[in-house]
Design an enzyme around this catalytic site. Sequence first.
Site, PDB file in Angstrom:
ATOM      1  N   GLU A  50     -27.501  -0.910  28.955  1.00 32.03           N
ATOM      2  CA  GLU A  50     -27.464  -2.254  28.386  1.00 32.03           C
ATOM      3  C   GLU A  50     -26.914  -2.153  26.966  1.00 32.03           C
ATOM      4  O   GLU A  50     -27.355  -1.315  26.186  1.00 32.03           O
ATOM      5  CB  GLU A  50     -28.859  -2.871  28.328  1.00 32.03           C
ATOM      6  CG  GLU A  50     -29.460  -3.185  29.679  1.00 32.03           C
ATOM      7  CD  GLU A  50     -30.862  -3.770  29.542  1.00 32.03           C
ATOM      8  OE1 GLU A  50     -31.317  -4.001  28.394  1.00 32.03           O
ATOM      9  OE2 GLU A  50     -31.514  -3.970  30.568  1.00 32.03           O
ATOM     10  N   ASP A  61     -36.725 -10.750  20.578  1.00 31.31           N
ATOM     11  CA  ASP A  61     -36.751  -9.348  20.168  1.00 31.31           C
ATOM     12  C   ASP A  61     -37.745  -9.107  19.042  1.00 31.31           C
ATOM     13  O   ASP A  61     -37.966  -9.959  18.177  1.00 31.31           O
ATOM     14  CB  ASP A  61     -35.353  -8.911  19.719  1.00 31.31           C
ATOM     15  CG  ASP A  61     -34.379  -8.885  20.874  1.00 31.31           C
ATOM     16  OD1 ASP A  61     -34.736  -8.320  21.911  1.00 31.31           O
ATOM     17  OD2 ASP A  61     -33.271  -9.439  20.734  1.00 31.31           O
ATOM     18  N   TYR A 176     -34.999  -8.209  36.140  1.00 33.26           N
ATOM     19  CA  TYR A 176     -35.597  -7.538  34.982  1.00 33.26           C
ATOM     20  C   TYR A 176     -36.990  -8.124  34.781  1.00 33.26           C
ATOM     21  O   TYR A 176     -37.124  -9.270  34.370  1.00 33.26           O
ATOM     22  CB  TYR A 176     -34.709  -7.776  33.761  1.00 33.26           C
ATOM     23  CG  TYR A 176     -35.077  -7.012  32.501  1.00 33.26           C
ATOM     24  CD1 TYR A 176     -36.391  -6.800  32.109  1.00 33.26           C
ATOM     25  CD2 TYR A 176     -34.078  -6.529  31.664  1.00 33.26           C
ATOM     26  CE1 TYR A 176     -36.706  -6.120  30.951  1.00 33.26           C
ATOM     27  CE2 TYR A 176     -34.376  -5.843  30.490  1.00 33.26           C
ATOM     28  CZ  TYR A 176     -35.696  -5.654  30.144  1.00 33.26           C
ATOM     29  OH  TYR A 176     -36.006  -4.992  28.990  1.00 33.26           O
TER      30      TYR A 176
END
Length: 299
Positions: A50, A61, A176
């Site tokens: 990735e 994040d 994911y």
Amino acid sequence: MPTRIDNRFADLAREKRAALITFVMAGDPDLATCLDILKALPKAGADVIEVGMPFTDPMADGPAIQAAGLRALAAGTNLVKTLALVADFRKSDQATPIVLMGYYNPIYVHGVDAFLKEAQAAGVDGLIVVDLPPEEDEELCLPALKAGLNFIRLATPTTDDARLPAVLANTSGFVYYVSITGITGAAAPDFSKTAMAVERIKRHTALPVAVGFGVKNAKSARAIAAHADGVVVGSALVEALRASLDRDGKATGKSVEAVVGLVAEIAKGVRMAAPRSALRMIFEKLQGFWIGPSVKTTR
């Protein structure tokens, strides 16, 4: 036509082991060092890579990846240079799948059609765009699929059975699964709950399920590889890189090895997990005792 991602997971299924999926922020701490890291990852044990697209407001994040994005932006990295980085990687590696991960704003500003054309030409195989829900599939997901790119969707601990069909409807490549509620690098996952979540998702889809968020070392990677089709590691690698930089945030002679060495260690953990087919049979038997027979669902 199958993508590199499809082919890689098919190969690993025959090997009966999970994939190691590694995250690197494009241009962190500079483009040349980042390219050296990318080139070294497959030999260290990365099955899928990735590549983060730096963005000024990375809401999903944690501090480590936020700081990596800021370093990359300070070094002049943008979406065009990110795609050029992938193209440079492809000059020496035509096999390893590359997934771009990030947010929609830079793609929107660049132009969806131009981005997809350039991403495909650069050698990108898939996209993870964390702030585009299924209700916005016409924005990027459907055009990406039409262009031959996998569009990988996130599922979380709060994605229940009623929501999963919508999440999975146009997902391809792999799913994911975010193993914790919160931002990247925030906590360690509960492996028993993660195992059950993976099995629940698999009752809705035949796609591989990769687990990320909270994977820090070989031990945690091995625990997840025992029940998932892929293990994603990001913040730990980004933090290893940061720790190798000098006081000015510049690369040192230790920077590439700091990341590559940790990947090699984690890869050993993934490969030490028991064969997937045997573990799945054991887990399904135990699952029957805990919650009764599985019920197959359709989309």
